[in-house]
Design a protein around this motif. Structure first.
Motif, PDB file in Angstrom:
ATOM      1  N   LEU A   1      55.363  36.745  67.097  1.00  0.00           N
ATOM      2  CA  LEU A   1      54.781  37.130  65.657  1.00  0.00           C
ATOM      3  C   LEU A   1      53.317  37.304  65.680  1.00  0.00           C
ATOM      4  CD1 LEU A   1      57.065  35.186  63.302  1.00  0.00           C
ATOM      5  CD2 LEU A   1      57.303  37.498  63.871  1.00  0.00           C
ATOM      6  N   GLU A   2      52.489  37.863  65.054  1.00  0.00           N
ATOM      7  CA  GLU A   2      51.281  38.083  64.538  1.00  0.00           C
ATOM      8  C   GLU A   2      50.707  37.932  63.258  1.00  0.00           C
ATOM      9  OE1 GLU A   2      50.014  40.753  68.456  1.00  0.00           O
ATOM     10  OE2 GLU A   2      49.064  41.091  66.546  1.00  0.00           O
ATOM     11  N   ILE A   3      50.516  36.918  62.718  1.00  0.00           N
ATOM     12  CA  ILE A   3      50.291  36.841  61.322  1.00  0.00           C
ATOM     13  C   ILE A   3      48.759  36.596  60.906  1.00  0.00           C
ATOM     14  CG2 ILE A   3      51.148  35.382  59.038  1.00  0.00           C
ATOM     15  CD1 ILE A   3      52.902  34.585  62.257  1.00  0.00           C
ATOM     16  N   HIS A   4      48.437  37.564  59.934  1.00  0.00           N
ATOM     17  CA  HIS A   4      47.205  37.463  59.256  1.00  0.00           C
ATOM     18  C   HIS A   4      47.233  36.685  57.808  1.00  0.00           C
ATOM     19  CE1 HIS A   4      46.435  40.598  62.047  1.00  0.00           C
ATOM     20  NE2 HIS A   4      45.004  40.199  62.091  1.00  0.00           N
ATOM     21  N   VAL A   5      46.363  35.912  57.816  1.00  0.00           N
ATOM     22  CA  VAL A   5      46.435  34.907  56.243  1.00  0.00           C
ATOM     23  C   VAL A   5      44.920  35.244  55.681  1.00  0.00           C
ATOM     24  CG1 VAL A   5      46.956  32.733  55.199  1.00  0.00           C
ATOM     25  CG2 VAL A   5      48.095  33.553  57.430  1.00  0.00           C
ATOM     26  N   GLU A   6      44.954  35.543  54.488  1.00  0.00           N
ATOM     27  CA  GLU A   6      43.766  35.454  53.805  1.00  0.00           C
ATOM     28  C   GLU A   6      43.472  34.025  53.387  1.00  0.00           C
ATOM     29  OE1 GLU A   6      43.384  40.166  51.998  1.00  0.00           O
ATOM     30  OE2 GLU A   6      43.959  38.363  50.528  1.00  0.00           O
ATOM     31  N   LEU A   7      42.299  33.666  53.597  1.00  0.00           N
ATOM     32  CA  LEU A   7      41.961  32.197  53.315  1.00  0.00           C
ATOM     33  C   LEU A   7      41.277  32.198  51.772  1.00  0.00           C
ATOM     34  CD1 LEU A   7      40.016  31.215  56.484  1.00  0.00           C
ATOM     35  CD2 LEU A   7      42.567  30.553  55.774  1.00  0.00           C
ATOM     36  N   MET A   8      41.778  31.232  50.887  1.00  0.00           N
ATOM     37  CA  MET A   8      40.986  31.048  49.515  1.00  0.00           C
ATOM     38  C   MET A   8      39.844  30.377  49.541  1.00  0.00           C
ATOM     39  SD  MET A   8      44.279  29.222  47.982  1.00  0.00           S
ATOM     40  CE  MET A   8      44.635  27.459  48.098  1.00  0.00           C
ATOM     41  N   THR A   9      38.526  30.873  50.271  1.00  0.00           N
ATOM     42  CA  THR A   9      37.372  30.540  49.748  1.00  0.00           C
ATOM     43  C   THR A   9      36.952  31.084  48.707  1.00  0.00           C
ATOM     44  OG1 THR A   9      36.738  32.228  51.388  1.00  0.00           O
ATOM     45  CG2 THR A   9      37.133  30.106  52.485  1.00  0.00           C
ATOM     46  N   LYS A  10      35.787  30.547  48.116  1.00  0.00           N
ATOM     47  CA  LYS A  10      35.117  31.192  46.962  1.00  0.00           C
ATOM     48  C   LYS A  10      34.648  32.460  47.194  1.00  0.00           C
ATOM     49  CE  LYS A  10      34.488  27.622  43.743  1.00  0.00           C
ATOM     50  NZ  LYS A  10      34.591  26.308  44.424  1.00  0.00           N
ATOM     51  N   THR A  11      33.875  32.477  48.368  1.00  0.00           N
ATOM     52  CA  THR A  11      33.285  33.699  48.757  1.00  0.00           C
ATOM     53  C   THR A  11      33.521  34.273  50.168  1.00  0.00           C
ATOM     54  OG1 THR A  11      31.339  32.316  50.088  1.00  0.00           O
ATOM     55  CG2 THR A  11      30.997  32.764  47.731  1.00  0.00           C
ATOM     56  N   LYS A  12      33.226  35.470  50.412  1.00  0.00           N
ATOM     57  CA  LYS A  12      33.892  36.005  51.495  1.00  0.00           C
ATOM     58  C   LYS A  12      33.339  35.462  53.044  1.00  0.00           C
ATOM     59  CE  LYS A  12      34.337  40.689  49.480  1.00  0.00           C
ATOM     60  NZ  LYS A  12      33.742  42.059  49.599  1.00  0.00           N
ATOM     61  N   ILE A  13      33.493  35.843  53.933  1.00  0.00           N
ATOM     62  CA  ILE A  13      33.301  35.233  55.333  1.00  0.00           C
ATOM     63  C   ILE A  13      31.592  35.407  55.943  1.00  0.00           C
ATOM     64  CG2 ILE A  13      33.945  37.162  56.674  1.00  0.00           C
ATOM     65  CD1 ILE A  13      34.926  35.105  58.909  1.00  0.00           C
ATOM     66  N   PHE A  14      31.015  36.476  55.507  1.00  0.00           N
ATOM     67  CA  PHE A  14      29.774  36.777  56.047  1.00  0.00           C
ATOM     68  C   PHE A  14      28.772  37.242  54.816  1.00  0.00           C
ATOM     69  CE2 PHE A  14      32.151  38.415  59.791  1.00  0.00           C
ATOM     70  CZ  PHE A  14      32.087  36.914  60.424  1.00  0.00           C
ATOM     71  N   CYS A  15      29.142  36.843  53.748  1.00  0.00           N
ATOM     72  CA  CYS A  15      27.976  37.125  52.344  1.00  0.00           C
ATOM     73  C   CYS A  15      28.500  36.498  51.468  1.00  0.00           C
ATOM     74  CB  CYS A  15      28.262  38.771  52.230  1.00  0.00           C
ATOM     75  SG  CYS A  15      29.840  39.274  51.662  1.00  0.00           S
ATOM     76  N   SER A  16      28.009  36.422  50.153  1.00  0.00           N
ATOM     77  CA  SER A  16      28.194  35.622  49.162  1.00  0.00           C
ATOM     78  C   SER A  16      28.870  36.401  48.000  1.00  0.00           C
ATOM     79  CB  SER A  16      26.965  35.023  48.261  1.00  0.00           C
ATOM     80  OG  SER A  16      26.130  36.071  48.308  1.00  0.00           O
ATOM     81  N   CYS A  17      29.691  37.433  48.475  1.00  0.00           N
ATOM     82  CA  CYS A  17      30.326  38.126  47.498  1.00  0.00           C
ATOM     83  C   CYS A  17      31.624  37.374  47.055  1.00  0.00           C
ATOM     84  CB  CYS A  17      30.689  39.618  47.970  1.00  0.00           C
ATOM     85  SG  CYS A  17      29.640  40.808  48.098  1.00  0.00           S
ATOM     86  N   THR A  18      32.232  37.474  45.906  1.00  0.00           N
ATOM     87  CA  THR A  18      33.358  36.930  45.788  1.00  0.00           C
ATOM     88  C   THR A  18      34.680  37.149  46.265  1.00  0.00           C
ATOM     89  OG1 THR A  18      34.846  36.181  43.776  1.00  0.00           O
ATOM     90  CG2 THR A  18      33.996  38.363  43.718  1.00  0.00           C
ATOM     91  N   ASN A  19      35.287  36.122  46.561  1.00  0.00           N
ATOM     92  CA  ASN A  19      36.401  36.519  47.541  1.00  0.00           C
ATOM     93  C   ASN A  19      37.792  36.297  46.465  1.00  0.00           C
ATOM     94  OD1 ASN A  19      38.898  36.550  49.156  1.00  0.00           O
ATOM     95  ND2 ASN A  19      38.641  34.314  49.911  1.00  0.00           N
ATOM     96  N   GLU A  20      37.812  37.236  45.341  1.00  0.00           N
ATOM     97  CA  GLU A  20      38.939  37.280  44.558  1.00  0.00           C
ATOM     98  C   GLU A  20      39.720  38.511  44.774  1.00  0.00           C
ATOM     99  OE1 GLU A  20      38.662  37.098  39.867  1.00  0.00           O
ATOM    100  OE2 GLU A  20      36.892  36.308  40.597  1.00  0.00           O
ATOM    101  N   PHE A  21      40.982  38.223  44.444  1.00  0.00           N
ATOM    102  CA  PHE A  21      41.863  39.556  44.750  1.00  0.00           C
ATOM    103  C   PHE A  21      41.760  40.384  43.627  1.00  0.00           C
ATOM    104  CE2 PHE A  21      46.101  41.459  43.710  1.00  0.00           C
ATOM    105  CZ  PHE A  21      46.259  42.060  45.153  1.00  0.00           C
ATOM    106  N   GLY A  22      41.925  41.759  43.789  1.00  0.00           N
ATOM    107  CA  GLY A  22      41.979  42.666  42.660  1.00  0.00           C
ATOM    108  C   GLY A  22      40.358  43.102  42.376  1.00  0.00           C
ATOM    109  N   GLY A  23      40.464  43.256  41.080  1.00  0.00           N
ATOM    110  CA  GLY A  23      38.832  43.719  40.608  1.00  0.00           C
ATOM    111  C   GLY A  23      38.819  45.089  40.778  1.00  0.00           C
ATOM    112  N   GLU A  24      37.957  45.687  39.783  1.00  0.00           N
ATOM    113  CA  GLU A  24      37.751  47.110  39.733  1.00  0.00           C
ATOM    114  C   GLU A  24      37.300  47.620  41.248  1.00  0.00           C
ATOM    115  OE1 GLU A  24      34.656  50.501  37.549  1.00  0.00           O
ATOM    116  OE2 GLU A  24      35.133  48.540  36.521  1.00  0.00           O
ATOM    117  N   ALA A  25      37.537  48.630  41.559  1.00  0.00           N
ATOM    118  CA  ALA A  25      37.283  49.166  43.061  1.00  0.00           C
ATOM    119  C   ALA A  25      35.893  49.030  43.388  1.00  0.00           C
ATOM    120  CB  ALA A  25      37.904  50.369  43.315  1.00  0.00           C
ATOM    121  N   ASN A  26      35.464  48.450  44.461  1.00  0.00           N
ATOM    122  CA  ASN A  26      34.176  48.455  45.033  1.00  0.00           C
ATOM    123  C   ASN A  26      33.162  47.910  43.978  1.00  0.00           C
ATOM    124  OD1 ASN A  26      34.796  49.961  47.417  1.00  0.00           O
ATOM    125  ND2 ASN A  26      35.159  51.790  45.909  1.00  0.00           N
TER     126      ASN A  26
END
Ligand code: ZN
Ligand code: MN
Length: 476
Positions: A9-34
C-alpha cells in the motif's frame, strides 16, 4: 498448493498543521475556491518556499509511532511531472533520503500477530484539485496546493484484502491517536493506493502488478482488492497474465476499470530543491517529540486490561479509537462501574454507531449523560429495557436521560402496593395460565410477566414483579 495474494500500500495523509508546508496560508479544508493561496503555493516565479517545522515534527511523530528510523540528515527534492493541478511543473517531495524508514505496524490475526513492514515515510506537498463540471469543463482549485502530506509506503507484506483492511484500520487509529491527521477519507485527508498481484504457488508463475488508485473508503478498498484477486487468479488459471496497469474502482459497476497502462518506470528527474536548505534533525528534538507522544493504542489496551480488568477482546474494542477510549474513561469518572459502562458502550452505543457508520465523536450526548442513564438503571429508577429506550431517545434528540425519563413518565414502578393491584388484575384475567403454572408449565410465568409489563407500559421493576408474582401464585 494454491494462490498467494500479495498486497502493498501507499497511503497519503494530510497533516493537520495550522498552515501549509511552505507558506503561511491556512491549511483548512474547503473554503471558496482559490482563497487559501499565495504566490508560494501557487508556484509563481520568485516565490521562495520555507519549510514549516511542524511538518517535520508531525512526520517524526508518525515515524516514531510506527517504529521507524528517523533520518538525522535529510532534504527536499523536486519530482518533475506535468499536470494542471501542479502549477510549478514539479512537486516538492523527498527522493532518496526520506524522513523515516524501516518501520512496521503490527496487525492481529487469528493465529497471532503479523508485522507489516514500512519501507518509508516521507513528507511532501499536496497538489491542487481538478473539479470536473457537468458541462464538461474542468475547474482548478489551488486551496489544497501546498497542504502538507506524509506518504507512507509499505513492503508487499499483506496477503489478503482482510489483512490490508486491518493494517489500514490500525494505521488510521494510530494517526488519530497521535493527532497528526483527522484521517477523514471523505475529505481526502487519507488516500490509499493499492499494489496487488497473485502468485501461483505450484508453478511459481506470478501476475503483473495492478495499481488501484484513489480509493475513498476502506470498504471500497476491500472490494477492489477482492475483485482484483479473483481477476488475477482467473487469468493465471487460463495461462494468461495481467497487463501492468493502473485501474480505478467503480462503485456502481462493482469492478475495477483501466485508467492507463504503465509503460516502464516514469522518469521524474528528481533533483534537490535548491530553495530549501538541507535539513538536520537533532537527537534532542527527536527525544522531545518522543516524550510528547500520547499513549499509543497497544499500550492503552494493555493498561485497560490491567486497570479495568477487561478481557483482551473488550480492551481491543474500547481502544480501537482514541475517542472511544476517552469516552469510556470519561464515563467512568461519573459512575464507578467498569462492567456496566463497558457493556453499554460496547453494546448499544457502538452497535448503533456502527450500523449508521458514524464515529463516536458525532454523538449528540456526552459521557456524563451516559453515566446519568446508567445510574438511573443501577439505582433501580428505570429498568434495563426502559434504559435502552431512553438511550435511543438520547441518540435522536440529544436530551439528557433525566429529562427524557421525566417527560415520558418512565420511572420504574417499585411500589409494592401499586404492583400488587396490577398483578391481582392480571391473574384474575388469566385463569388458564394459573392452572398451567400449577401443572408445572414454567412458560406460564413468562406469559404472566409479559402481561404485567404490558399493563405497566414496561415500567414495572421486573425483579420485584417476579418475586411478588411467585408469592401470589402460591395463594391462588
Ligand atoms: Zn500559500
Ligand atoms: Mn506522493
Amino acid at each position: 498448493m494454491g494462490y498467494k495474494t500479495i498486497v502493498g500500500l501507499e497511503i497519503h495523509v494530510e497533516l493537520m498543521t495550522k498552515t501549509k508546508i511552505f507558506c503561511s496560508c491556512t491549511n483548512e479544508f474547503g473554503g471558496e475556491a482559490n482563497t487559501h493561496c499565495c504566490p508560494i503555493c501557487l508556484g509563481l516565479p520568485g516565490g521562495i518556499p520555507q519549510l514549516n517545522s511542524r511538518v517535520l515534527e508531525y512526520g517524526i511523530k508518525a515515524g516514531l509511532a510506527f517504529n521507524c528510523d528517523i533520518a538525522r540528515k535529510t532534504k527536499m527534492d523536486r519530482k518533475n511531472y506535468f499536470y494542471s493541478d501542479l502549477v510549478k511543473g514539479y512537486q516538492i517531495s523527498q527522493d532518496d533520503l526520506p524522513l523515516c524508514s524501516n518501520g512496521y505496524i503490527e496487525i492481529e490475526l487469528e493465529d497471532g500477530t503479523k508485522k507489516i513492514r514500512l519501507e518509508r515515510i516521507h513528507i511532501e506537498e499536496d497538489t491542487g484539485k481538478s473539479v470536473h463540471t457537468e458541462t464538461g469543463d474542468t475547474l482548478l482549485d489551488y486551496n489544497r496546493a501546498g497542504v502538507p502530506l506524509i506518504e507512507i509506503v509499505t513492503r508487499p507484506d499483506m496477503n489478503s484484502a482482510e489483512e490490508a483492511r486491518l493494517f489500514l484500520e490500525k494505521l488510521r487509529a494510530t494517526l488519530k491517536y497521535i493527532e497528526v491527521s483527522d484521517c477523514k477519507m471523505e475529505e481526502g485527508s487519507l488516500r490509499c493506493d493499492i499494489n496487488i498481484n497473485v502468485v501461483d504457488e505450484g508453478t511459481g508463475n506470478r501476475t503483473n502488478i495492478t495499481e488501484i488508485k484513489n480509493l475513498n473508503s476502506f470498504r471500497a478498498a476491500v472490494k477492489a482488492m477482492e475483485y482484483e484477486e479473483e481477476r488475477h487468479i482467473s487469468l493465471l488459471k487460463k495461462g494468461e497474465n495481467t497487463v501492468k496497469e493502473t485501474r480505478r474502482w467503480d462503485e456502481v459497476q462493482g469492478q475495477t476499470i483501466v485508467m492507463r497502462e504503465k509503460g516502464g518506470v516514469a522518469d521524474y528527474r528528481y533533483a534537490v530543491d535548491g530553495d530549501i536548505l538541507p535539513i538536520e534533525i537533532s537527537d534532542e528534538w527527536i527525544k522531545d517529540i518522543e516524550d510528547s507522544l500520547p499513549e499509543l493504542p497497544h499500550h492503552k489496551k494493555e493498561r485497560f486490561i490491567r486497570e479495568y480488568e477487561l478481557d483482551e477482546y473488550e480492551a481491543g474494542v474500547l481502544t480501537q479509537s482514541r475517542d472511544i477510549a476517552l469516552f469510556f474513561e470519561e464515563t467512568l469518572k461519573y459512575i464507578d462501574d467498569t462492567k456496566l459502562v463497558s457493556n453499554w458502550i460496547m453494546g448499544d452505543v457502538l452497535r448503533r454507531l456502527n450500523d449508521e457508520e458514524r464515529e463516536i465523536e458525532s454523538l449528540n450526548f456526552g459521557a456524563k449523560d451516559l453515566a446519568d442513564l446508567l445510574s438511573l438503571i443501577r439505582d433501580g429508577k428505570i429498568n434495563n429495557n426502559t434504559g435502552k429506550k431512553v438511550l435511543r431517545d438520547m441518540f435522536e434528540t440529544g436530551k439528557d436521560p433525566k429529562t427524557i425519563v421525566k417527560e415520558k413518565g418512565l420511572i420504574q414502578i417499585s411500589d409494592e402496593g401499586e404492583l400488587e393491584g396490577v398483578i391481582e388484575k392480571v391473574l384474575d384475567e388469566n385463569e388458564q395460565s394459573i392452572i398451567d403454572y400449577k401443572n408445572g408449565k414454567d412458560r406460564a410465568i413468562g406469559y404472566l410477566m409479559g402481561q404485567i409489563m404490558k399493563a405497566t407500559r414496561g415500567k414495572a421493576n421486573p425483579q420485584l414483579v417476579n418475586k411478588m408474582l411467585t408469592e401470589m401464585l402460591k395463594n391462588r
